[in-house]
Motif scaffolding. Sequence first.
Motif, PDB file in Angstrom:
ATOM      1  N   SER A  62       0.837  -1.208   0.000  1.00  0.00           N
ATOM      2  CA  SER A  62       0.000   0.000   0.000  1.00  0.00           C
ATOM      3  C   SER A  62       0.867   1.252   0.000  1.00  0.00           C
ATOM      4  N   TRP A  63       1.909   1.222   0.821  1.00  0.00           N
ATOM      5  CA  TRP A  63       2.819   2.370   0.867  1.00  0.00           C
ATOM      6  C   TRP A  63       3.509   2.564  -0.473  1.00  0.00           C
ATOM      7  N   ALA A  64       3.965   1.469  -1.084  1.00  0.00           N
ATOM      8  CA  ALA A  64       4.670   1.569  -2.362  1.00  0.00           C
ATOM      9  C   ALA A  64       3.761   2.167  -3.440  1.00  0.00           C
ATOM     10  N   VAL A  65       2.512   1.764  -3.455  1.00  0.00           N
ATOM     11  CA  VAL A  65       1.574   2.312  -4.443  1.00  0.00           C
ATOM     12  C   VAL A  65       1.395   3.810  -4.212  1.00  0.00           C
ATOM     13  N   GLN A  66       1.255   4.197  -2.942  1.00  0.00           N
ATOM     14  CA  GLN A  66       1.041   5.600  -2.636  1.00  0.00           C
ATOM     15  C   GLN A  66       2.288   6.427  -2.923  1.00  0.00           C
ATOM     16  N   ARG A  67       3.451   5.880  -2.604  1.00  0.00           N
ATOM     17  CA  ARG A  67       4.695   6.644  -2.751  1.00  0.00           C
ATOM     18  C   ARG A  67       5.193   6.692  -4.191  1.00  0.00           C
ATOM     19  N   TRP A  68       5.053   5.569  -4.902  1.00  0.00           N
ATOM     20  CA  TRP A  68       5.684   5.473  -6.202  1.00  0.00           C
ATOM     21  C   TRP A  68       4.696   5.376  -7.351  1.00  0.00           C
ATOM     22  N   GLY A  69       3.429   5.192  -7.059  1.00  0.00           N
ATOM     23  CA  GLY A  69       2.459   4.969  -8.116  1.00  0.00           C
ATOM     24  C   GLY A  69       2.154   6.214  -8.932  1.00  0.00           C
ATOM     25  N   SER A  70       1.785   5.985 -10.185  1.00  0.00           N
ATOM     26  CA  SER A  70       1.288   7.084 -11.008  1.00  0.00           C
ATOM     27  C   SER A  70      -0.104   7.448 -10.503  1.00  0.00           C
ATOM     28  N   PRO A  71      -0.623   8.616 -10.884  1.00  0.00           N
ATOM     29  CA  PRO A  71      -1.998   8.946 -10.468  1.00  0.00           C
ATOM     30  C   PRO A  71      -2.988   7.849 -10.841  1.00  0.00           C
ATOM     31  N   ALA A  72      -2.822   7.255 -12.023  1.00  0.00           N
ATOM     32  CA  ALA A  72      -3.749   6.194 -12.436  1.00  0.00           C
ATOM     33  C   ALA A  72      -3.593   4.954 -11.561  1.00  0.00           C
ATOM     34  N   ARG A  78      -2.496   4.875  -8.451  1.00  0.00           N
ATOM     35  CA  ARG A  78      -3.029   5.172  -7.114  1.00  0.00           C
ATOM     36  C   ARG A  78      -4.560   5.145  -7.124  1.00  0.00           C
ATOM     37  N   GLU A  79      -5.126   5.707  -8.170  1.00  0.00           N
ATOM     38  CA  GLU A  79      -6.590   5.728  -8.238  1.00  0.00           C
ATOM     39  C   GLU A  79      -7.157   4.316  -8.342  1.00  0.00           C
ATOM     40  N   ARG A  80      -6.445   3.463  -9.077  1.00  0.00           N
ATOM     41  CA  ARG A  80      -6.945   2.103  -9.261  1.00  0.00           C
ATOM     42  C   ARG A  80      -6.827   1.269  -7.987  1.00  0.00           C
ATOM     43  N   ALA A 119      -5.185   2.263  -4.559  1.00  0.00           N
ATOM     44  CA  ALA A 119      -5.085   2.738  -3.170  1.00  0.00           C
ATOM     45  C   ALA A 119      -6.404   2.646  -2.391  1.00  0.00           C
ATOM     46  N   PRO A 120      -7.538   3.084  -2.946  1.00  0.00           N
ATOM     47  CA  PRO A 120      -8.765   2.980  -2.136  1.00  0.00           C
ATOM     48  C   PRO A 120      -9.121   1.538  -1.784  1.00  0.00           C
ATOM     49  N   ALA A 121      -8.919   0.625  -2.744  1.00  0.00           N
ATOM     50  CA  ALA A 121      -9.252  -0.782  -2.469  1.00  0.00           C
ATOM     51  C   ALA A 121      -8.298  -1.382  -1.446  1.00  0.00           C
ATOM     52  N   LEU A 122      -7.023  -0.992  -1.520  1.00  0.00           N
ATOM     53  CA  LEU A 122      -6.057  -1.456  -0.517  1.00  0.00           C
ATOM     54  C   LEU A 122      -6.391  -0.872   0.848  1.00  0.00           C
ATOM     55  N   SER A 123      -6.796   0.365   0.872  1.00  0.00           N
ATOM     56  CA  SER A 123      -7.130   1.016   2.129  1.00  0.00           C
ATOM     57  C   SER A 123      -8.329   0.342   2.800  1.00  0.00           C
ATOM     58  N   ARG A 124      -9.347   0.055   2.005  1.00  0.00           N
ATOM     59  CA  ARG A 124     -10.550  -0.578   2.576  1.00  0.00           C
ATOM     60  C   ARG A 124     -10.314  -2.038   2.945  1.00  0.00           C
ATOM     61  N   GLY A 125      -9.303  -2.661   2.318  1.00  0.00           N
ATOM     62  CA  GLY A 125      -9.118  -4.099   2.508  1.00  0.00           C
ATOM     63  C   GLY A 125      -9.928  -4.902   1.513  1.00  0.00           C
ATOM     64  N   ASP A 126     -10.500  -4.238   0.514  1.00  0.00           N
ATOM     65  CA  ASP A 126     -11.192  -4.971  -0.551  1.00  0.00           C
ATOM     66  C   ASP A 126     -10.193  -5.761  -1.378  1.00  0.00           C
ATOM     67  N   VAL A 127      -8.996  -5.222  -1.505  1.00  0.00           N
ATOM     68  CA  VAL A 127      -7.884  -5.911  -2.147  1.00  0.00           C
ATOM     69  C   VAL A 127      -6.800  -6.109  -1.092  1.00  0.00           C
ATOM     70  N   LEU A 128      -6.392  -7.371  -0.884  1.00  0.00           N
ATOM     71  CA  LEU A 128      -5.277  -7.651   0.027  1.00  0.00           C
ATOM     72  C   LEU A 128      -4.032  -7.941  -0.800  1.00  0.00           C
ATOM     73  N   ALA A 129      -2.889  -7.535  -0.248  1.00  0.00           N
ATOM     74  CA  ALA A 129      -1.668  -7.544  -1.050  1.00  0.00           C
ATOM     75  C   ALA A 129      -0.574  -8.391  -0.424  1.00  0.00           C
ATOM     76  N   ALA A 130       0.362  -8.801  -1.278  1.00  0.00           N
ATOM     77  CA  ALA A 130       1.547  -9.540  -0.841  1.00  0.00           C
ATOM     78  C   ALA A 130       2.766  -8.983  -1.558  1.00  0.00           C
ATOM     79  N   PHE A 131       3.896  -9.118  -0.897  1.00  0.00           N
ATOM     80  CA  PHE A 131       5.173  -8.583  -1.361  1.00  0.00           C
ATOM     81  C   PHE A 131       6.038  -9.752  -1.828  1.00  0.00           C
ATOM     82  N   CYS A 132       6.425  -9.745  -3.089  1.00  0.00           N
ATOM     83  CA  CYS A 132       7.118 -10.897  -3.674  1.00  0.00           C
ATOM     84  C   CYS A 132       8.552 -10.532  -4.041  1.00  0.00           C
TER      85      CYS A 132
END
Lengths: 82, 382
Positions: free
Chosen positions: B98-108, B110-112, B114-127
């Motif tokens: 989530s931090w990487a998307v917010q810090r390094w993501g393009s506006p598109a 982040r828009e795609r 960040a909100p889903a990661l914030s809500r937990g609708d999308v859960l993420a893993a670091f590979c």
Amino acid sequence: MSDNTKDQILDFVRARYPQADIDESQDIFALGFVNSLFAMELVMFIEKTFDITIPNDELKIDNFRTANTMAELVGRLTPARV
Amino acid sequence: MTTLAEIAPDTLQVTDRTSARAFVDTHIAPYADAYDRQGRVPEELLERMTAAGLWAPFLPREAGGAGMDLVTLGEVHEEVGRGCSSVRSLLTVHTMVSWAVQRWGSPAQRERWAPALSRGDVLAAFCLSEPGAGSDASGIATNVVARNGGWTLNGVKKWITNGQRADLFLVFARTATSIGAFLVPRNTPGVEVTPIEDMLGTRASLIAEVSFRDVALGPDALLGPSGFTAGMVLTGTLDLGRYSVATGSVGIIQAALEACAAYASRRTVGGSLLKDLPLIQAKLSDMVTDARAARLLVAEAGRLKDAGEASTIMATWVAKYFASTAAARHASEAVQIHGANGCSPDYPVARLYRDAKVMEIIEGSNEIQRITIAGQAEREII
């Protein structure tokens, strides 16, 4: 860009590598000082010190080679003050 | 600051240490040993964490977060780590992405995402880790090639926390010039997830091996800059992961202390309570001292992050090294204090002992940490 900007950048780099003799036009990549950890620290230092955000498209190696190029980057990203 | 009396645990939002502690004591700590035995955190808890706003509260409000500062985030992760390191591990990797998307993501991007990661609708893993490369990121073999205006990804990632459940993978792969970070939805053709069971510790953290076979990605899969600064995405993401692991390690020390204090107050030996025996008192006093010291190191690293200070990176290395080694030491002593009971599944200290060992390995092994810290000392002092 002001000498003060260059001096602050040089002070930061010299503080990390006090054994090196670095001036404002020397390529710190060519000197072999930069790893990913230092690159991150350098970007954070510049953003914090000069109150700017460096966009992805400015995160190019040529912008970070020397204190001169970094100062020019700061100048481009600093809003003009009236 | 909320107070415990104001909190209704079933409905609370986690906003600080106090509300996190209440949430953990109600929904996590009583069940952590069961999660450990079952080898997975249940979906029901993941949903409760979503309702509590636990997944990415540090994201800005415009991205759906709560704008939580990183000192407070560290306190929340410590409390979760006190209850269950597996759950905290899920939070850690989700936080990193989530931090990487917010810090390094393009506006598109982040828009795609960040909100889903914030809500937990999308859960993420670091590979990052692979069968042949762990702390040595330069040794990764997973690669991407530019093709048809996008990317084709091939490789195998191993020991991926939350790999079994994650909807989105942040994959680090070798490009023609450097190591790049790529956002890969789980449902992309060519992605295959294989659960890894029976780990020593953090057994419920849904660890998996994730394979990528000719995975076709769009041009928007690349996160952050390419070229020399691509490594900064990895450095920055690992820094936040290391911070979370440090906080979780403090949580392990605190959990060991609380378990031992309770046990020593009721267990007798030769007519004396354990708590009255000088050698037991020595162990407890060391736990108290190291918990406080580790907590202060973590708080300082968090304060520097909130201030945007470059020195946070080294402060985080130091905090993680101190906290993880202290956690391993005190979890071992906690088993010792419990004697044979400590070796049984009837007490939490065996789980703490196994989980603590993992903290010395992940997000940079202690050997790598010591090399890095010593390198800094050489530059600053010698």
